[in-house]
Design a protein around this motif. Structure first.
Motif, short mmCIF file in Angstrom:
data_model
loop_
_atom_site.label_atom_id
_atom_site.label_comp_id
_atom_site.label_asym_id
_atom_site.label_seq_id
_atom_site.Cartn_x
_atom_site.Cartn_y
_atom_site.Cartn_z
N ARG A 1 0.81 -1.22 0.00
CA ARG A 1 0.00 0.00 0.00
C ARG A 1 0.85 1.27 0.00
O ARG A 1 0.30 2.38 -0.03
N LEU A 2 2.16 1.13 0.08
CA LEU A 2 3.02 2.31 0.09
C LEU A 2 3.09 2.91 -1.31
O LEU A 2 3.28 2.20 -2.29
N GLY A 3 2.95 4.22 -1.39
CA GLY A 3 3.04 4.91 -2.67
C GLY A 3 4.47 5.01 -3.16
O GLY A 3 5.42 4.63 -2.47
N THR B 1 4.19 7.88 2.07
CA THR B 1 2.86 7.42 2.46
C THR B 1 2.63 7.78 3.92
O THR B 1 3.48 7.50 4.78
N GLU C 1 0.80 9.42 -0.33
CA GLU C 1 -0.41 8.60 -0.36
C GLU C 1 -0.86 8.36 1.09
O GLU C 1 -0.19 8.76 2.05
N GLN D 1 8.93 4.80 0.08
CA GLN D 1 8.65 3.53 -0.57
C GLN D 1 9.66 2.46 -0.21
O GLN D 1 9.36 1.27 -0.25
#
Length: 563
Positions: free
Chosen positions: A473-475, A479, A508, A530
């Motif tokens: 789920r990390l942009g 994030t 994000e 990230q």
């Protein structure tokens, strides 16, 4: 080459990468994911595998492969799926076993039913044993198909020159072809221990140039696997009065890599009979035939470059550091260098950060590589100080006692190498200019660490359910990770993220449900990059995110704060 239309004159490409091994290829793949164009220069032909080298892909590297869509392909390569990746301690590869570190096979990893010291790690991807001969072709095929990468095999970089505006690399093509020049914004030297790029910027290696000499021989021995088929292992540490060394299974059938460890006296006079040493380590009689596939003798060192960067030119991997290749951590540390650098270069090339963030590369990676090199050197010295007990091969009670004693010691010394949780997850970037300090990072050893959200540390892993990792789920840049939904409406987080984006910070949002929040998440919020390193944490989000965005490198926020 065709110049990218997005590039202003006089650049041909954003980044030139010298060296198309695992480090250089991963830099190219990561930059491609950010829309950054690269030329990768490698003197070996396309898909020509290297000599047998690194045999281990660490959990951190496997996590990166997961992000790039390569984890399944890598985990399917190398040994047969059901071949144990154990490390055994024996009197020879076919001799008496007196200890074992259990490491699950690839198939057991997929099923989730393997036993071993690394099976409880907090990670999205456990490690995998695969020789570099199988790994590199996977990476090459992947990188060759990427839209922003120009992979040039059979090509050698013969010169590097830089000025205030860019870097010019001089390249010579196949069969001594015509020299051409490529103009780039930046250049990455991932060209190994004899790095031309390192020499071009005047960087020098410092440390311990000779720790141990190793005679390394890759052999094919038909039928050898059958002799140990009842209890196969990926690696075997051999102890006997005649010779000590290691054996690694390359294909799980008949190809093995044999490391013979030499005394200083043997190295000085080159007195070791290679054939005799191979037979003593494998346990082969003089009548057993085998084939030598390659020889690649090496010296264990502890060397780190005095600088990792000169203006627009950077060093990564063996070009920047050489040390004892325990556990494959030379290659894996090099890949960590490359991914760290690619994130920073991507931030600058895509325009949301200015050149100042590039100072973070040496600030983050140079201290870590020095730490890791010292841990590896210390481990080597502990093993070298181990005395071989008498009666080790005796078929009596004294022999059994000697083997039991050595087996217990060998396990204690080596489990931290082959299940190196600390080297995977424990290091932190607390001295970075784009990490907002908040307390001291926990200490770590080769084999142990404490999960922590202290800025600079690796964001502790969380499974969100159905095989989805928090890391998934990390942009691509930052994030905001929210630890639990209770106590604040989603709209509040969305509003803050939108304000941070307006300040120029690409960020994000990811929320960890209350029932899944680990104890290591001691604050409500954390901002992670990230590469999974925490950049900031707190219990309250700043009212105005511009100042924080400026600290994290956003150009627009820096300009606003300065005004």
């Amino acid at each position: 080459m065709t110049r990218s239309p997005e590039l202003p004159e006089p650049y041909d490409v954003d980044v030139v990468i010298v060296g198309g091994g695992p480090v250089g290829l991963l830099v190219a793949a990561d930059l491609d994911s950010r829309g950054v164009s690269t030329v990768v220069v490698e003197d070996r032909p396309f898909l020509e595998p290297p000599n047998v080298k690194c045999n281990h892909v660490s959990a951190r590297t496997m996590e990166a492969f997961r992000r790039l869509g390569l984890a399944d392909a890598v985990r399917s390569a190398g040994l047969p799926a059901d071949h144990p990746q154990d490390v055994a301690f024996r009197t020879s590869a076919t001799g008496i076993e007196f200890g074992r570190i259990e490491i699950p096979s690839a198939a057991a990893r997929r099923r989730g039913d393997g036993a071993g010291p690394d099976t409880t790690w907090e990670t999205a991807e456990p490690p995998h044993r695969v020789n570099q001969r199988y790994l590199e072709p996977i990476l090459e095929r992947h990188v060759a198909a990427l839209p922003h990468v120009d992979l040039r095999n059979d090509t050698r970089c013969t010169g590097v020159a830089q000025d205030d505006d860019g870097v010019t690399a001089t390249l010579r093509g196949p069969n001594g072809g015509t020299e051409v020049t490529v103009r780039a914004r930046y250049l990455v030297g991932a060209d190994g221990g004899r790095s031309l790029v390192r020499k071009s910027i005047g960087a020098r290696l410092h440390g311990d140039p000779v720790l141990q000499h190793v005679q390394s021989t890759c052999v094919r021995v038909p039928g050898l696997a059958d002799q140990v088929d009842a209890d196969p292992a990926w690696g075997v540490y051999v102890f006997n009065p005649r010779r000590q060394g290691h054996v690694y299974a390359i294909d799980g059938r008949d190809v093995f890599l044999v490391h013979t460890y030499l005394t200083p006296e043997e190295a000085a006079d080159d007195s070791v009979d290679r054939d005799r040493a191979v037979r003593d380590i494998l346990g082969l009689g003089d009548d057993v035939a085998y084939e030598v596939l390659s020889k690649e003798d090496w010296v264990a060192r502890r060397l780190v470059a005095d600088t990792f960067r000169d203006r627009r030119v950077f060093l990564a991997g063996d070009a920047a550091h050489l040390w004892v290749p325990y556990g494959g951590y030379g290659m894996n540390a090099g890949i960590a260098d490359g991914l760290n650098l690619a994130w920073l270069l991507g931030a600058v090339v895509t325009g949301w950060a200015d050149d100042a963030v590039l100072d973070a590369y040496a600030a983050e990676r140079q201290p870590i590589t020095d730490q890791v090199s010292r841990l590896a050197m210390g481990h080597l010295r502990k093993i070298g100080a181990t005395d071989l007990p008498a009666h080790l091969e005796s078929d009596d009670a004294a022999g059994e006692a000697a083997r039991r004693e050595l087996g217990e010691l060998a396990y204690r010394l080596n489990v931290q190498q082959f299940a190196a949780a600390g080297l995977n997850f424990g290091y932190s970037y607390t001295g970075s200019p784009i990490i907002v300090p908040d307390g001291d990072a926990p200490d770590y050893t080769m084999g142990s660490y404490t999960p922590s959200t202290v800025p600079g540390c690796r964001l502790p892993h969380v499974w969100l359910g159905d095989g989805v990792s928090l890391y998934d789920r990390l942009g691509p840049w930052y994030t905001l990770v929210v630890a639990g939904r209770t106590g604040a409406p989603d709209a509040g987080w969305d509003h803050w993220v939108a304000a941070a984006r307006s300040a120029g910070l690409p960020i994000e949002l990811a929320v960890v449900p209350d029932d899944l929040v680990p104890a290591s998440y001691v604050t409500r919020y954390a901002i992670a990059r990230q590469d999974q390193h925490v950049a900031w944490r707190g219990d309250v989000l700043p009212d105005d995110p511009s100042a924080l965005a400026a600290l994290l490198g956003a150009v627009r926020a820096r300009a606003a704060v300065a005004a």
